[in-house]
Design a protein around this motif. Structure first.
Motif, PDB file in Angstrom:
ATOM      1  N   GLY A 170       8.517   0.209  -6.862  1.00  9.69           N
ATOM      2  CA  GLY A 170       8.935   0.775  -5.580  1.00  9.69           C
ATOM      3  C   GLY A 170      10.259   1.508  -5.648  1.00  9.69           C
ATOM      4  O   GLY A 170      10.676   2.121  -4.656  1.00  9.69           O
ATOM      5  N   GLY A 171      10.928   1.442  -6.816  1.00 10.33           N
ATOM      6  CA  GLY A 171      12.252   2.029  -6.919  1.00 10.33           C
ATOM      7  C   GLY A 171      13.223   1.350  -5.970  1.00 10.33           C
ATOM      8  O   GLY A 171      12.939   0.276  -5.428  1.00 10.33           O
ATOM      9  N   GLU A 172      14.358   1.953  -5.751  1.00 10.03           N
ATOM     10  CA  GLU A 172      15.344   1.368  -4.835  1.00 10.03           C
ATOM     11  C   GLU A 172      14.867   1.430  -3.385  1.00 10.03           C
ATOM     12  O   GLU A 172      15.064   0.501  -2.606  1.00 10.03           O
ATOM     13  N   ARG A 173      14.210   2.523  -3.010  1.00  7.85           N
ATOM     14  CA  ARG A 173      13.844   2.748  -1.607  1.00  7.85           C
ATOM     15  C   ARG A 173      12.853   1.711  -1.091  1.00  7.85           C
ATOM     16  O   ARG A 173      12.959   1.231   0.044  1.00  7.85           O
ATOM     17  N   LEU A 174      11.863   1.347  -1.910  1.00 10.73           N
ATOM     18  CA  LEU A 174      10.825   0.417  -1.465  1.00 10.73           C
ATOM     19  C   LEU A 174      10.903  -0.930  -2.183  1.00 10.73           C
ATOM     20  O   LEU A 174       9.918  -1.657  -2.246  1.00 10.73           O
ATOM     21  N   ALA A 175      12.065  -1.248  -2.707  1.00  8.61           N
ATOM     22  CA  ALA A 175      12.208  -2.472  -3.497  1.00  8.61           C
ATOM     23  C   ALA A 175      11.852  -3.723  -2.698  1.00  8.61           C
ATOM     24  O   ALA A 175      11.104  -4.589  -3.162  1.00  8.61           O
ATOM     25  N   GLU A 176      12.392  -3.842  -1.485  1.00  8.29           N
ATOM     26  CA  GLU A 176      12.150  -5.043  -0.681  1.00  8.29           C
ATOM     27  C   GLU A 176      10.693  -5.136  -0.255  1.00  8.29           C
ATOM     28  O   GLU A 176      10.088  -6.209  -0.288  1.00  8.29           O
ATOM     29  N   GLU A 177      10.118  -4.018   0.135  1.00  5.69           N
ATOM     30  CA  GLU A 177       8.704  -4.013   0.523  1.00  5.69           C
ATOM     31  C   GLU A 177       7.813  -4.380  -0.662  1.00  5.69           C
ATOM     32  O   GLU A 177       6.834  -5.101  -0.508  1.00  5.69           O
ATOM     33  N   HIS A 178       8.165  -3.855  -1.836  1.00  6.96           N
ATOM     34  CA  HIS A 178       7.413  -4.169  -3.051  1.00  6.96           C
ATOM     35  C   HIS A 178       7.377  -5.679  -3.272  1.00  6.96           C
ATOM     36  O   HIS A 178       6.313  -6.258  -3.553  1.00  6.96           O
ATOM     37  N   VAL A 179       8.502  -6.336  -3.120  1.00  5.34           N
ATOM     38  CA  VAL A 179       8.582  -7.789  -3.320  1.00  5.34           C
ATOM     39  C   VAL A 179       7.754  -8.527  -2.266  1.00  5.34           C
ATOM     40  O   VAL A 179       6.882  -9.349  -2.595  1.00  5.34           O
ATOM     41  N   GLN A 180       8.021  -8.248  -1.014  1.00  4.59           N
ATOM     42  CA  GLN A 180       7.387  -9.004   0.068  1.00  4.59           C
ATOM     43  C   GLN A 180       5.863  -8.838   0.076  1.00  4.59           C
ATOM     44  O   GLN A 180       5.118  -9.823   0.214  1.00  4.59           O
ATOM     45  N   GLU A 181       5.405  -7.605  -0.067  1.00  5.86           N
ATOM     46  CA  GLU A 181       3.971  -7.368   0.009  1.00  5.86           C
ATOM     47  C   GLU A 181       3.246  -7.835  -1.251  1.00  5.86           C
ATOM     48  O   GLU A 181       2.077  -8.232  -1.194  1.00  5.86           O
ATOM     49  N   THR A 182       3.921  -7.806  -2.388  1.00  3.09           N
ATOM     50  CA  THR A 182       3.309  -8.309  -3.617  1.00  3.09           C
ATOM     51  C   THR A 182       3.113  -9.812  -3.543  1.00  3.09           C
ATOM     52  O   THR A 182       2.079 -10.344  -3.980  1.00  3.09           O
ATOM     53  N   VAL A 183       4.076 -10.508  -2.990  1.00  2.00           N
ATOM     54  CA  VAL A 183       3.930 -11.959  -2.780  1.00  2.00           C
ATOM     55  C   VAL A 183       2.694 -12.245  -1.921  1.00  2.00           C
ATOM     56  O   VAL A 183       1.875 -13.109  -2.248  1.00  2.00           O
ATOM     57  N   LYS A 184       2.548 -11.496  -0.824  1.00  2.00           N
ATOM     58  CA  LYS A 184       1.408 -11.716   0.074  1.00  2.00           C
ATOM     59  C   LYS A 184       0.080 -11.468  -0.645  1.00  2.00           C
ATOM     60  O   LYS A 184      -0.865 -12.257  -0.514  1.00  2.00           O
ATOM     61  N   ALA A 185      -0.001 -10.378  -1.389  1.00  2.75           N
ATOM     62  CA  ALA A 185      -1.253 -10.037  -2.070  1.00  2.75           C
ATOM     63  C   ALA A 185      -1.612 -11.069  -3.129  1.00  2.75           C
ATOM     64  O   ALA A 185      -2.774 -11.487  -3.243  1.00  2.75           O
ATOM     65  N   LEU A 186      -0.628 -11.501  -3.905  1.00  3.42           N
ATOM     66  CA  LEU A 186      -0.903 -12.481  -4.961  1.00  3.42           C
ATOM     67  C   LEU A 186      -1.321 -13.827  -4.376  1.00  3.42           C
ATOM     68  O   LEU A 186      -2.204 -14.497  -4.915  1.00  3.42           O
ATOM     69  N   ASN A 187      -0.705 -14.219  -3.282  1.00  4.08           N
ATOM     70  CA  ASN A 187      -1.096 -15.479  -2.653  1.00  4.08           C
ATOM     71  C   ASN A 187      -2.518 -15.414  -2.112  1.00  4.08           C
ATOM     72  O   ASN A 187      -3.229 -16.421  -2.069  1.00  4.08           O
ATOM     73  N   GLN A 207       0.832  -1.200   0.000  1.00  4.19           N
ATOM     74  CA  GLN A 207       0.000   0.000   0.000  1.00  4.19           C
ATOM     75  C   GLN A 207       0.868   1.252   0.000  1.00  4.19           C
ATOM     76  O   GLN A 207       0.472   2.280  -0.567  1.00  4.19           O
ATOM     77  N   LYS A 208       2.056   1.176   0.596  1.00  8.17           N
ATOM     78  CA  LYS A 208       2.978   2.316   0.561  1.00  8.17           C
ATOM     79  C   LYS A 208       3.354   2.664  -0.868  1.00  8.17           C
ATOM     80  O   LYS A 208       3.391   3.835  -1.259  1.00  8.17           O
ATOM     81  N   VAL A 209       3.662   1.640  -1.652  1.00  4.34           N
ATOM     82  CA  VAL A 209       4.037   1.863  -3.049  1.00  4.34           C
ATOM     83  C   VAL A 209       2.858   2.431  -3.835  1.00  4.34           C
ATOM     84  O   VAL A 209       3.006   3.383  -4.608  1.00  4.34           O
ATOM     85  N   LEU A 210       1.681   1.874  -3.625  1.00  5.72           N
ATOM     86  CA  LEU A 210       0.496   2.356  -4.337  1.00  5.72           C
ATOM     87  C   LEU A 210       0.169   3.795  -3.956  1.00  5.72           C
ATOM     88  O   LEU A 210      -0.199   4.609  -4.810  1.00  5.72           O
ATOM     89  N   ASN A 211       0.304   4.120  -2.680  1.00  3.67           N
ATOM     90  CA  ASN A 211       0.056   5.499  -2.245  1.00  3.67           C
ATOM     91  C   ASN A 211       1.048   6.460  -2.896  1.00  3.67           C
ATOM     92  O   ASN A 211       0.688   7.568  -3.295  1.00  3.67           O
ATOM     93  N   ALA A 212       2.299   6.027  -2.991  1.00  8.55           N
ATOM     94  CA  ALA A 212       3.341   6.886  -3.552  1.00  8.55           C
ATOM     95  C   ALA A 212       3.093   7.194  -5.021  1.00  8.55           C
ATOM     96  O   ALA A 212       3.462   8.268  -5.506  1.00  8.55           O
ATOM     97  N   CYS A 213       2.464   6.258  -5.723  1.00  3.81           N
ATOM     98  CA  CYS A 213       2.240   6.486  -7.163  1.00  3.81           C
ATOM     99  C   CYS A 213       0.812   6.916  -7.475  1.00  3.81           C
ATOM    100  O   CYS A 213       0.454   7.065  -8.639  1.00  3.81           O
TER     101      CYS A 213
END
Length: 289
Positions: free
Chosen positions: A173-190, A135-141
């Motif tokens: 997520g760019g460099e700053r939110l790269a790890e969060e983008h990966v982890q949270e996307t996995v959760k949402a897709l699952n 949601q952080k990434v989505l809010n940012a964009c």
């Protein structure tokens, strides 16, 4: 035909009859998207839409698949969309599928009965841009639909018999939110368990807010190898039950296709080979291509 361009459609809809129902996108505020910046959102008059169906029937009555343009055809309420779907079914005896892009809120705001009515009239596939499970990434964009809303939309559509093709935007997520983008996307897709899943790579479109952010140094973009690593890491975390996976969009550096979970290990091996062995990608990035 009375299509007002540009035309944006998924790669898998290349052979479909493209029927424009709306102009632009009602949510037209995502910082990375330049697809509809030149269009004011609007719903085309029904008679124009029906006339396009009649013209297509005269040219080719053997249409099997239809894709509804533009980016937000499901912004049309059922009382406006069902007559169009019925006319399509009447005009094309071989019709098997109608598909459309969909914002999460255009699904969640509909009742289960309304979604079933769409399915009964052959709208059987929606394309949803999750983009990121963070949601952080989505809010940012500036994404209008939230993560929970999109997860709900996919589940609600599935209950009505409408399949979902979910799109993830690598690098968002760019460099700053790269790890969060990966982890949270996995959760949402699952949670979603979409029938179809596609990875696209973030492209910087001149004139968009994200392009300007990157130009000012406020958004640090990922290079080609980092994008492949992100694709690998998301794919590695997925626990899909029955999903067709593709990276066939032109934005991607490697084109993959397979079924999850059956082909997961093969797909990961192919991604790993690309990460370790594709020196051309590193050279292109170093030259700024």
């Amino acid at each position: 035909m009375t299509i007002a361009g540009p035309v944006i459609r998924p790669p898998s809809e290349a052979g479909s009859f493209l029927l424009q129902v709306t102009l632009g996108c009602s949510a037209n505020q995502c910082s990375f998207c330049g697809a509809y910046t030149g269009k004011t959102f609007g719903i085309k008059p029904r008679e124009e839409v029906l006339e396009d169906i009649r013209k297509q029937k005269e040219e080719d009555a053997g249409v099997r698949r239809v894709f509804l343009l533009d980016g937000d055809a499901l912004a049309v309420r059922n009382n406006g969309l069902i007559p169009v779907l019925r006319e399509l079914d009447k005009a094309f005896p071989a019709l098997t599928r109608v598909a459309s892009y969909a914002n999460g809120f255009n699904i969640t705001l509909r009742s289960r009965e309304e979604l079933k009515e769409l399915r009964e009239n052959k709208l059987s596939l929606i394309y949803i841009g999750l983009e990121s499970g963070s949601q952080k990434v989505l809010n940012a964009c500036g994404k209008r639909s939230g993560v929970d809303e999109m997860v709900e939309a996919v589940g609600k559509a599935e209950e009505a018999g409408i399949k979902s093709s979910v799109m993830v935007l690598l690098g968002l997520g760019g460099e700053r939110l790269a790890e969060e983008h990966v982890q949270e996307t996995v959760k949402a897709l699952n949670r979603m368990q979409p029938r179809y899943l596609s990875f696209l790579s973030l492209m910087f479109v001149p004139g968009t807010p994200l392009f300007e952010e990157a130009a000012r140094g406020e958004f640090k973009r990922l290079g080609p190898v980092a994008l492949l690593e992100q694709a690998r890491d998301i794919l590695a975390g997925l626990d899909m039950k029955r999903t067709v996976f593709r990276t066939d969009h032109a934005s991607n550096y490697i084109s993959l296709e397979g079924r999850l979970p059956k082909d997961k290990e093969r797909l990961l091996r192919e991604l790993e080979a690309g990460i370790k062995g594709d020196t051309d990608l590193r050279a292109e990035w170093a030259r700024g291509l």
